[in-house]
Design a protein around this motif. Sequence first.
Motif, PDB file in Angstrom:
ATOM      1  N   SER A 200     -16.921  10.660  10.018  1.00 41.81           N
ATOM      2  CA  SER A 200     -18.354  10.517   9.542  1.00 41.81           C
ATOM      3  C   SER A 200     -19.077  11.728  10.062  1.00 41.81           C
ATOM      4  O   SER A 200     -20.079  12.177   9.322  1.00 41.81           O
ATOM      5  CB  SER A 200     -18.960   9.202   9.864  1.00 41.81           C
ATOM      6  OG  SER A 200     -19.168   9.280  11.425  1.00 41.81           O
ATOM      7  N   GLN A 201     -18.747  12.002  11.418  1.00 43.74           N
ATOM      8  CA  GLN A 201     -19.460  13.061  11.998  1.00 43.74           C
ATOM      9  C   GLN A 201     -19.135  14.449  11.510  1.00 43.74           C
ATOM     10  O   GLN A 201     -20.018  15.490  11.079  1.00 43.74           O
ATOM     11  CB  GLN A 201     -19.154  13.242  13.443  1.00 43.74           C
ATOM     12  CG  GLN A 201     -19.999  12.238  14.376  1.00 43.74           C
ATOM     13  CD  GLN A 201     -21.462  12.453  14.243  1.00 43.74           C
ATOM     14  OE1 GLN A 201     -22.083  13.318  13.960  1.00 43.74           O
ATOM     15  NE2 GLN A 201     -22.104  11.188  14.651  1.00 43.74           N
ATOM     16  N   LEU A 202     -17.625  14.563  10.979  1.00 37.59           N
ATOM     17  CA  LEU A 202     -17.247  15.896  10.255  1.00 37.59           C
ATOM     18  C   LEU A 202     -18.335  15.933   8.935  1.00 37.59           C
ATOM     19  O   LEU A 202     -18.511  16.891   8.251  1.00 37.59           O
ATOM     20  CB  LEU A 202     -15.876  15.722  10.057  1.00 37.59           C
ATOM     21  CG  LEU A 202     -15.094  15.785  11.218  1.00 37.59           C
ATOM     22  CD1 LEU A 202     -13.783  15.925  11.238  1.00 37.59           C
ATOM     23  CD2 LEU A 202     -15.274  17.462  11.840  1.00 37.59           C
ATOM     24  N   ALA A 203     -18.288  14.761   8.113  1.00 36.70           N
ATOM     25  CA  ALA A 203     -19.011  14.733   6.656  1.00 36.70           C
ATOM     26  C   ALA A 203     -20.306  15.098   6.890  1.00 36.70           C
ATOM     27  O   ALA A 203     -20.953  15.705   6.103  1.00 36.70           O
ATOM     28  CB  ALA A 203     -18.703  13.275   6.152  1.00 36.70           C
ATOM     29  N   ASN A 204     -21.105  14.539   8.273  1.00 36.40           N
ATOM     30  CA  ASN A 204     -22.188  14.984   8.371  1.00 36.40           C
ATOM     31  C   ASN A 204     -22.627  16.406   8.516  1.00 36.40           C
ATOM     32  O   ASN A 204     -23.568  16.995   7.966  1.00 36.40           O
ATOM     33  CB  ASN A 204     -22.789  14.080   9.412  1.00 36.40           C
ATOM     34  CG  ASN A 204     -24.277  14.398   9.999  1.00 36.40           C
ATOM     35  OD1 ASN A 204     -25.259  13.879   9.136  1.00 36.40           O
ATOM     36  ND2 ASN A 204     -24.757  14.965  11.017  1.00 36.40           N
TER      37      ASN A 204
END
Length: 452
Positions: A200-204
């Motif tokens: 999710s942090q990579l997506a963010n």
Amino acid sequence: MEKERNFLKTVCNIAIPVTLQCMLQSSFSMADQIMIGRLGSVSIAGVGLAGKFLSIFNVVVAAIAAVAGIMIAQYMGKKEKRAVSSSFMLNLLVAIGLAILFTLICAVFPSEIMSVYSKKAATVEVAASYLRILSVTFFPIAISTLVATLLRCMEKASLPLYASIFAAVVNTGLNYVLIFGKFGMPKLGVSGAAIATVISQLANVGCICIMFLLINRKKETHISLSFSIKGVGAKQYLSMLLPLLFTELMWSLGENVYAIIYGNIGTNECAAMTLTNPIQGLLIGALSGLAQAAGIIIGKELGKNEFESAYEKAKKLMIYGLMGSIVLSLLLILLSPYYVQIYHVEKEVKTVGIQLLIAFAIISPVKVQNMILGGGIIRSGGKTKYVMVIDMVGTWLIGVPLGFLTAFVFHLPIPYVYFILSLEECVRLLMGLIVFRKKGWMHSLESEEVYS
């Protein structure tokens, strides 16, 4: 009247997206805690303790972002776009360097770090596993935090919100799949929660960078970014960064000392404190946008040398925060018994959780005032030494001693320990108001290079 409407519009344009973003993150964090809570008290306690160490990185990066925000806001007020670019790039490079350091530490020494927080072998094992996987997130967090700061100063605060919505949906969905092994995936438990957070942090970071590049193509909002950091005076920069870094690091260490105190009181007590974290974040997050708005709005006024206007606007923002925090605290007291019922934990943990939430609700209006005053207004002038002194006195001369005395000398129950050590917030507020009234914090930055 027109000026008042414009002021409120500016506040809302910055504060509402930031507030929604913080509340959204806290809401999804609550969902994470509920899912992890179904794995038992050991799991929720381990994740909570790992989160305390992770918070050290988060607050230090937030300190770097705060300095970036001070510089960018003031230089935007002066209409010096190249200084804006240089300020952003310098702080981005510092944040990336910090991310590399924390990644190495957490990847290599997770068990050693977590053994400081608890002597329970099972809790340490869970926390260390979680921490090792989460070390991958430091790099994307550093980039997304700095880009979000730049967008907010550009009054495009809604863009980081959209990225957070996307990331939060990804995180919660993957948590459900990976923690419990749904749709044919293996049941990974706490490790699944960590993997979901990484993705999710990579997506963010991917989402927020794409949106920045798209908005930066427009002529009216374009900022030319380069790796040049010319125009940023080293002495002026370090005089802002070092006190703020030291402040946030020592504050975070203080919070970690509190976590160590709670962890050594007992596993159930630690679990109760952990399950209150999302709702605490939700309430504080509901008004965090005012602190962000204060830093940007007051910083731009100071950049234009509009000191009296900055002072009057600062007072209005503090009043808004006080009114909002009182309303939210009353709601929390009423709803706390219902909140704890959503967790699959022991009855004792739920009872202690309610008591902790009531203690938090009582002290919350003071916390919010400190967030707006110290976290937004006072530091907007770049004189971060004021904030450093206030926080050091509050945390280390008041909070930490009270924590040790109440927990290990008087052996009080954890709700009393939490409430008494939280009284350090009152000391912070008194000191902050004195600094505010004296107006020594109001300062306009200088760009040390004249651009052609």
